[in-house]
Design an enzyme around this catalytic site. Structure first.
Site, PDB file in Angstrom:
ATOM      1  N   VAL A  55      40.786  34.560  25.120  1.00 15.71           N
ATOM      2  CA  VAL A  55      40.020  34.660  26.356  1.00 15.71           C
ATOM      3  C   VAL A  55      40.489  35.854  27.175  1.00 15.71           C
ATOM      4  O   VAL A  55      41.680  35.966  27.508  1.00 15.71           O
ATOM      5  CB  VAL A  55      40.187  33.363  27.179  1.00 15.71           C
ATOM      6  CG1 VAL A  55      39.333  33.427  28.442  1.00 15.71           C
ATOM      7  CG2 VAL A  55      39.819  32.161  26.345  1.00 15.71           C
ATOM      8  N   LYS A  56      39.536  36.731  27.471  1.00 15.64           N
ATOM      9  CA  LYS A  56      39.852  37.908  28.287  1.00 15.64           C
ATOM     10  C   LYS A  56      39.644  37.539  29.752  1.00 15.64           C
ATOM     11  O   LYS A  56      38.556  37.074  30.137  1.00 15.64           O
ATOM     12  CB  LYS A  56      38.879  39.032  27.929  1.00 15.64           C
ATOM     13  CG  LYS A  56      39.532  40.330  27.518  1.00 15.64           C
ATOM     14  CD  LYS A  56      38.464  41.352  27.204  1.00 15.64           C
ATOM     15  CE  LYS A  56      39.087  42.713  26.953  1.00 15.64           C
ATOM     16  NZ  LYS A  56      38.064  43.738  26.715  1.00 15.64           N
ATOM     17  N   LEU A  57      40.684  37.726  30.562  1.00 13.37           N
ATOM     18  CA  LEU A  57      40.574  37.461  31.999  1.00 13.37           C
ATOM     19  C   LEU A  57      40.935  38.737  32.748  1.00 13.37           C
ATOM     20  O   LEU A  57      41.977  39.341  32.481  1.00 13.37           O
ATOM     21  CB  LEU A  57      41.551  36.350  32.421  1.00 13.37           C
ATOM     22  CG  LEU A  57      41.365  34.968  31.801  1.00 13.37           C
ATOM     23  CD1 LEU A  57      42.451  34.016  32.322  1.00 13.37           C
ATOM     24  CD2 LEU A  57      39.978  34.395  32.116  1.00 13.37           C
TER      25      LEU A  57
END
Ligand code: G3P
Length: 215
Positions: A82-84
């Protein structure tokens, strides 16, 4: 150094995977929009064609929303992380998601201090954007050296992804600094293969081979 491709285009991913050098894929909302699709659909398709880590970006701006989206994205396929985008809320979400075994790629990193905080919160990857630092008149790849040094000093196992790569020299500098990963656009990967002296050499060998066959 691991080589990721920075694209959401399936043909490009398939092509680079066929070279035998692909270690991962990163997407972002702009790359997904360019393909006229949505993140969930596209990362599922990517996971169906390559067996490597794939970054999918969450769009929520609050920790609760990021955690919910992060769980949903990670549930699509075991290779999805997951890219945050870096923020206080993203740090809180990273702590929770990483505690659940969900890998986080903290993106839009523009300072070594941001990378330090991301690593402390448990990010699996940090993505400093070197090209966009060049865009504002800075020496973009310097941040890679700083982050690599900090992670080495304290033994963080967070991997550094050189992102916003604009040309082969960025890749050269990242590799020379010992960066763990570079996420590279398709056109830059093509530029890395070619050299005019290689092309010239091939043409000369072909000519000489043809001549020798006639003798
Ligand atoms: O990996 C991040 C990258 O997609 C951003 O690149 O060229 O839009 O700065 P760029």
């Amino acid at each position: 150094m691991k080589i990721f491709i920075d694209t959401a285009n399936l043909d490009m991913i398939k092509e680079i995977n066929s070279w035998g050098i692909l270690d991962g894929v990163t997407t972002n909302p702009s790359l997904i929009a360019k393909e006229g699709t949505d993140t969930r659909t596209r990362v599922k398709e990517i996971a169906g064609i390559v067996d490597v880590p794939i970054s999918a970006e969450a769009m929520s701006l609050d920790a609760e929303g990021m955690i919910k989206e992060g769980r949903e994205l990670a549930s699509i396929h075991e290779n999805i992380n997951v890219k945050l985008p870096m923020s206080i809320e993203a740090l809180k979400a990273t702590k929770v998601l990483s505690g659940e075994g969900i890998d986080v790629n903290m993106t839009l990193i523009f300072s070594p201090q941001q990378a330090l905080l991301a690593a402390k919160a448990g990010a699996r990857y940090v993505s400093p954007f070197v090209g966009r630092l060049d865009d504002i008149g800075l020496y973009g790849t310097e941040i890679l050296e700083q982050v690599i040094g900090i992670f080495f000093n304290y033994g963080f196992d967070t991997e550094v992804i050189a992102a916003s790569i604009r040309g082969p020299v960025h890749v050269l500098e990242a590799a020379s600094m010992g960066c763990d990963i570079a996420t590279i656009p398709y056109n830059v990967l093509l530029q890395m293969v070619s050299h005019p002296k290689t092309d010239e050499g091939i043409q000369n060998f072909i000519k000489d081979y043809e001549k020798s066959k006639k003798k």
